[in-house]
Motif scaffolding. Structure first.
Motif, PDB file in Angstrom:
ATOM      1  N   LEU A 201       0.678  -0.994  -0.135  1.00 51.93           N
ATOM      2  CA  LEU A 201      -0.018   0.028  -0.158  1.00 51.93           C
ATOM      3  C   LEU A 201       0.946   1.146   0.010  1.00 51.93           C
ATOM      4  O   LEU A 201       0.728   2.143  -0.993  1.00 51.93           O
ATOM      5  N   PHE A 202       1.961   1.308   0.856  1.00 55.11           N
ATOM      6  CA  PHE A 202       2.518   2.617   0.947  1.00 55.11           C
ATOM      7  C   PHE A 202       3.680   2.643  -0.024  1.00 55.11           C
ATOM      8  O   PHE A 202       4.133   3.783  -0.191  1.00 55.11           O
ATOM      9  N   ALA A 203       4.157   1.799  -0.581  1.00 52.89           N
ATOM     10  CA  ALA A 203       4.965   1.777  -1.804  1.00 52.89           C
ATOM     11  C   ALA A 203       4.265   2.365  -3.064  1.00 52.89           C
ATOM     12  O   ALA A 203       4.717   3.082  -3.738  1.00 52.89           O
ATOM     13  N   VAL A 204       3.153   2.078  -3.038  1.00 55.95           N
ATOM     14  CA  VAL A 204       2.243   2.530  -4.078  1.00 55.95           C
ATOM     15  C   VAL A 204       1.925   4.138  -3.745  1.00 55.95           C
ATOM     16  O   VAL A 204       2.043   5.058  -4.623  1.00 55.95           O
ATOM     17  N   LEU A 205       1.425   4.304  -2.517  1.00 52.09           N
ATOM     18  CA  LEU A 205       1.107   5.665  -2.358  1.00 52.09           C
ATOM     19  C   LEU A 205       2.446   6.767  -2.346  1.00 52.09           C
ATOM     20  O   LEU A 205       2.263   7.740  -2.652  1.00 52.09           O
ATOM     21  N   ILE A 206       3.514   6.190  -1.936  1.00 54.00           N
ATOM     22  CA  ILE A 206       4.765   7.221  -2.063  1.00 54.00           C
ATOM     23  C   ILE A 206       4.745   7.476  -3.448  1.00 54.00           C
ATOM     24  O   ILE A 206       5.160   8.624  -3.831  1.00 54.00           O
ATOM     25  N   GLY A 207       4.578   6.719  -4.258  1.00 52.51           N
ATOM     26  CA  GLY A 207       4.824   6.654  -6.015  1.00 52.51           C
ATOM     27  C   GLY A 207       3.909   7.758  -6.438  1.00 52.51           C
ATOM     28  O   GLY A 207       4.048   8.705  -6.987  1.00 52.51           O
ATOM     29  N   ILE A 208       2.691   7.518  -6.042  1.00 52.93           N
ATOM     30  CA  ILE A 208       1.528   8.654  -6.210  1.00 52.93           C
ATOM     31  C   ILE A 208       2.017   9.996  -5.785  1.00 52.93           C
ATOM     32  O   ILE A 208       1.844  10.913  -6.456  1.00 52.93           O
ATOM     33  N   GLY A 209       2.258  10.121  -4.478  1.00 51.54           N
ATOM     34  CA  GLY A 209       2.792  11.454  -3.799  1.00 51.54           C
ATOM     35  C   GLY A 209       3.706  11.976  -4.711  1.00 51.54           C
ATOM     36  O   GLY A 209       3.819  13.445  -4.853  1.00 51.54           O
ATOM     37  N   ILE A 210       4.849  11.305  -5.158  1.00 51.50           N
ATOM     38  CA  ILE A 210       5.982  11.875  -5.803  1.00 51.50           C
ATOM     39  C   ILE A 210       5.454  12.306  -7.126  1.00 51.50           C
ATOM     40  O   ILE A 210       5.637  13.471  -7.911  1.00 51.50           O
ATOM     41  N   LEU A 211       4.523  11.533  -8.061  1.00 51.24           N
ATOM     42  CA  LEU A 211       4.120  11.760  -9.322  1.00 51.24           C
ATOM     43  C   LEU A 211       3.133  13.231  -9.298  1.00 51.24           C
ATOM     44  O   LEU A 211       3.070  13.889 -10.308  1.00 51.24           O
ATOM     45  N   LEU A 212       2.410  13.596  -8.243  1.00 53.80           N
ATOM     46  CA  LEU A 212       1.598  14.412  -8.031  1.00 53.80           C
ATOM     47  C   LEU A 212       2.197  15.573  -7.571  1.00 53.80           C
ATOM     48  O   LEU A 212       1.498  16.643  -7.238  1.00 53.80           O
ATOM     49  N   ASN A 213       3.404  15.457  -6.813  1.00 52.74           N
ATOM     50  CA  ASN A 213       4.088  16.490  -5.897  1.00 52.74           C
ATOM     51  C   ASN A 213       3.331  16.591  -4.920  1.00 52.74           C
ATOM     52  O   ASN A 213       3.143  17.831  -4.456  1.00 52.74           O
ATOM     53  N   ASN A 214       2.579  15.925  -4.028  1.00 49.44           N
ATOM     54  CA  ASN A 214       1.679  16.042  -3.022  1.00 49.44           C
ATOM     55  C   ASN A 214       2.559  15.639  -1.567  1.00 49.44           C
ATOM     56  O   ASN A 214       2.913  14.647  -1.445  1.00 49.44           O
TER      57      ASN A 214
END
Length: 279
Positions: A201-214
């Protein structure tokens, strides 16, 4: 955290991890893992186990010393990078060997040897950031440091959903004051599923965070990922036989110490995504 603090932290992590690994291998710990690597290159017949351990250990200790020397500007960083490439690529190429994989499970690395080997993907991005910052953009450094974090969490996290891995971690989880409660709430497989689900879950979420610069998502997911790698360090204290030579400088120690590299990867991501002033 500024770049100076990050450089100091990375130097400490790399020098400490390779120093400990070097001593461990030089003392002859976990020789089977090294023999399998040397067999891949056809050197197993010309070197005995002791020589293989000494050669590998000496190379890693040399890397630890070169990392410190380059950080202190006593030498150029090239020797450290070359040694890091050797130490990383030599085991990684053995993933091409069929005996490193479990074909019946879709290609997961074999427990122990394969899992330990994929961790070497984390090393080169750290050295590129430490000594060759200006050769790549911040986005490239972030991507290079994110890939190994995502790879190991998705890979090893995914293995937790299999019975053989669920049983393999029992001795570590049941002796941990931080994780043993899972067996009170869940079955052995259920607890393993929770751990694996957390990793994925958090491997995916950190990737999304980086992609969206969130930044909020990066902070939350980054801390969750960090907790995974820091938790493994506690096994050196809580596992059966903790602080013995067979734990700290044995197979478990070698496996756990490598997670320090992923702490370094996350530090780089945090430095560039959260703390570095925008230009």
């Amino acid at each position: 955290m500024n770049l100076t603090h990050t450089n100091n932290a990375l130097t400490t992590l790399l020098a400490l991890s390779f120093g400990l690994l070097g001593v461990s291998f030089a003392l002859g710990a976990n020789p089977n893992a090294l023999v399998a690597t040397f067999e891949f290159y056809g050197f197993d017949t010309s070197l005995n186990n002791k020589m293989i351990g000494l050669l590998t250990g000496s190379t890693m200790i040399a890397l630890a010393l070169a990392t410190l020397a380059a950080h202190l500007k006593l030498i150029k960083p090239t020797p450290a990078l070359v040694l890091a490439l050797i130490v990383s690529i030599v085991p990684l190429l053995t993933l091409l060997a069929s005996n490193r994989w479990m074909a019946q499970l879709g290609g997961f690395p074999i427990i122990g040897s394969g899992q330990g080997i994929i961790k070497y993907f984390a090393v080169i991005p750290l050295y590129l950031f430490l000594f060759y910052k200006n050769k790549l953009t911040d986005k490239q450094h972030v991507l290079l440091n994110f890939i190994p974090v995502a790879m190991v969490l998705l890979w090893i996290g995914g293995m937790k959903f299999y019975e053989f891995e669920a049983k393999a971690i029992v001795s570590l989880v049941e002796t941990s004051p931080f994780m043993s409660w899972l067996y009170t709430v869940f079955s052995v497989q259920g607890a393993s599923n929770v751990i694996g689900g957390f990793d994925v879950l958090f491997a995916v979420l950190i990737g999304i965070g980086i992609l969206l610069n969130n930044k909020k998502l990066i902070i939350v997911s980054g801390l969750a990922c960090l907790s995974v790698f820091l938790m493994t360090q506690t096994f050196l204290i809580t596992a059966n036989g903790a602080f013995s030579s067979s734990t700290l400088l044995g197979r478990l120690g070698q496996f756990v110490i490598k997670d320090l590299w992923y702490v370094g990867n996350l530090v780089v991501i945090a430095t560039l995504m959260l703390f570095k002033p925008a230009k």
